[in-house]
Design an enzyme around this catalytic site. Structure first.
Site, PDB file in Angstrom:
ATOM      1  N   SER A   9       0.593  -1.209   0.484  1.00 21.48           N
ATOM      2  CA  SER A   9       0.277   0.397   0.270  1.00 21.48           C
ATOM      3  C   SER A   9       0.812   0.910   0.015  1.00 21.48           C
ATOM      4  O   SER A   9       1.715   1.401   0.698  1.00 21.48           O
ATOM      5  CB  SER A   9      -0.727   0.197   1.185  1.00 21.48           C
ATOM      6  OG  SER A   9      -1.920  -1.150   1.644  1.00 21.48           O
ATOM      7  N   ALA A 255       7.978  -2.029  10.935  1.00 26.00           N
ATOM      8  CA  ALA A 255       6.004  -1.011  10.501  1.00 26.00           C
ATOM      9  C   ALA A 255       6.813   0.142   9.979  1.00 26.00           C
ATOM     10  O   ALA A 255       7.506   1.219  11.171  1.00 26.00           O
ATOM     11  CB  ALA A 255       5.234  -1.443  11.482  1.00 26.00           C
ATOM     12  N   LYS A 256       5.612   1.165   9.502  1.00 30.02           N
ATOM     13  CA  LYS A 256       5.798   1.950   8.875  1.00 30.02           C
ATOM     14  C   LYS A 256       5.250   3.200   9.733  1.00 30.02           C
ATOM     15  O   LYS A 256       6.075   4.521  10.261  1.00 30.02           O
ATOM     16  CB  LYS A 256       4.456   1.978   8.050  1.00 30.02           C
ATOM     17  CG  LYS A 256       5.430   1.404   6.346  1.00 30.02           C
ATOM     18  CD  LYS A 256       3.963   1.856   5.462  1.00 30.02           C
ATOM     19  CE  LYS A 256       3.872   0.964   4.212  1.00 30.02           C
ATOM     20  NZ  LYS A 256       3.288   1.359   3.144  1.00 30.02           N
ATOM     21  N   ARG A 257       4.053   2.646  11.047  1.00 29.11           N
ATOM     22  CA  ARG A 257       4.139   3.758  11.772  1.00 29.11           C
ATOM     23  C   ARG A 257       4.641   3.642  12.878  1.00 29.11           C
ATOM     24  O   ARG A 257       4.951   4.728  14.067  1.00 29.11           O
ATOM     25  CB  ARG A 257       2.887   2.496  12.083  1.00 29.11           C
ATOM     26  CG  ARG A 257       2.904   1.161  13.651  1.00 29.11           C
ATOM     27  CD  ARG A 257       1.609   0.670  13.710  1.00 29.11           C
ATOM     28  NE  ARG A 257       1.925  -0.734  14.390  1.00 29.11           N
ATOM     29  CZ  ARG A 257       1.617  -1.479  14.045  1.00 29.11           C
ATOM     30  NH1 ARG A 257       0.966  -1.391  12.884  1.00 29.11           N
ATOM     31  NH2 ARG A 257       1.746  -2.836  14.803  1.00 29.11           N
TER      32      ARG A 257
END
Length: 282
Positions: A9, A255-257
């Protein structure tokens, strides 16, 4: 022929965990003489950005990963997903839900011994639904597990399963019984998003002839509800191959977050693609 895919995404830059997943799937396809597809899952109109899609293509090219055929961008095919939603709705498999995520989470928290039931709120009473619609309140279309079980029948419901060639988080492998009830009545569409991940993902896997879904163990549990959707829609169930998750020095998965170090940052620091590929060799 083995057909697999990498389906990121565009909500941020790729990190080492993404690179590992892409390389694992790409290598599996190339070693089997199969096909490797690239799909951009950009159905979230708020978080997805064109610049992140461009960055994905740049990072994959740097890694030396190529793909077969054109890139499929999900935002270009919203009509396909709407047709699938219409089909499920016409069969009584979806219901309008005006409850927010917080409402559902609060209900689950208030029912510690009945969390699975709380995650299946069911339709609103007809008069309440009519009132909420008249007020213009936003709603989501949820998949009714009760109705799905009724439509499939007990024998088919009990035989839902998938083949795992990798391993789940607890070592699950081989023929795995699917337990869609663990996901509850998942949202498949909402007012601000024409389609949700679970439906768009399996729709495209079927459309693109994906035979093997190769992805991280963090998505293992999602397989249970996705198998149900595939069965309801008459789509083939691919073979699944969940791989381990990479973790950083702190033991947490990338993780992106968590603002994990991106491939672009690694590249700027002098890391070569050859170095990274050697480190991440599946």
């Amino acid at each position: 022929m083995l057909v697999t895919r990498f389906a990121p995404s565009p909500t941020g830059r790729l990190h080492k965990g993404h690179a590992f997943s892409a390389l694992t799937a790409w290598q599996a396809a190339r070693e089997a003489g199969g096909r490797f597809l690239l799909r951009i899952e950009d159905i979230d109109p708020i978080r997805c950005r064109p610049e992140f899609e461009d960055a994905i293509l740049e990072d994959l090219a740097w890694l030396g990963i190529d793909w077969d055929g054109p890139v499929r961008r999900q935002s270009d095919h919203l009509g396909d997903y709407a047709a699938a939603i219409d089909d499920l709705r016409a069969r009584g498999l979806l219901y309008r839900c005006f409850r927010t995520r917080k409402d559902i989470l609060d209900a689950i928290g208030d029912a510690p011994h009945g969390a699975l039931e709380a995650a299946r709120p069911g339709p609103h009473p007809a008069d309440e639904e009519a009132s909420l619609l008249a007020q213009g309140r936003p709603f989501a279309w949820r998949l009714s597990l009760d109705r799905a079980r009724e439509v499939l029948g007990e024998a088919a419901w009990s035989s839902l399963s998938f083949v795992e060639e990798g391993a789940g988080p607890d070592g699950e492998t081989g023929r795995i019984p699917a337990r869609p009830e663990t996901a509850g009545d998942v949202v498949l569409a909402r007012k601000d998003a024409a389609v949700a991940y679970h439906l768009a993902c399996v729709h495209d896997d079927a459309l693109q002839g994906v035979t093997h879904v190769i992805r991280g163990q963090d998505l293992f549990e999602a397989t249970h509800i996705q198998v149900l959707i595939q069965t309801l829609m008459g789509w083939p169930i691919p073979t699944y191959r969940h791989h381990r998750l990479l973790t950083g020095p702190d033991g947490r998965r990338y993780a992106k977050r968590d603002q994990s170090v991106t491939l672009a940052e690694m590249r700027a620091a002098g890391v070569t693609a050859a170095d990274l590929r050697a480190e991440l060799a599946p």
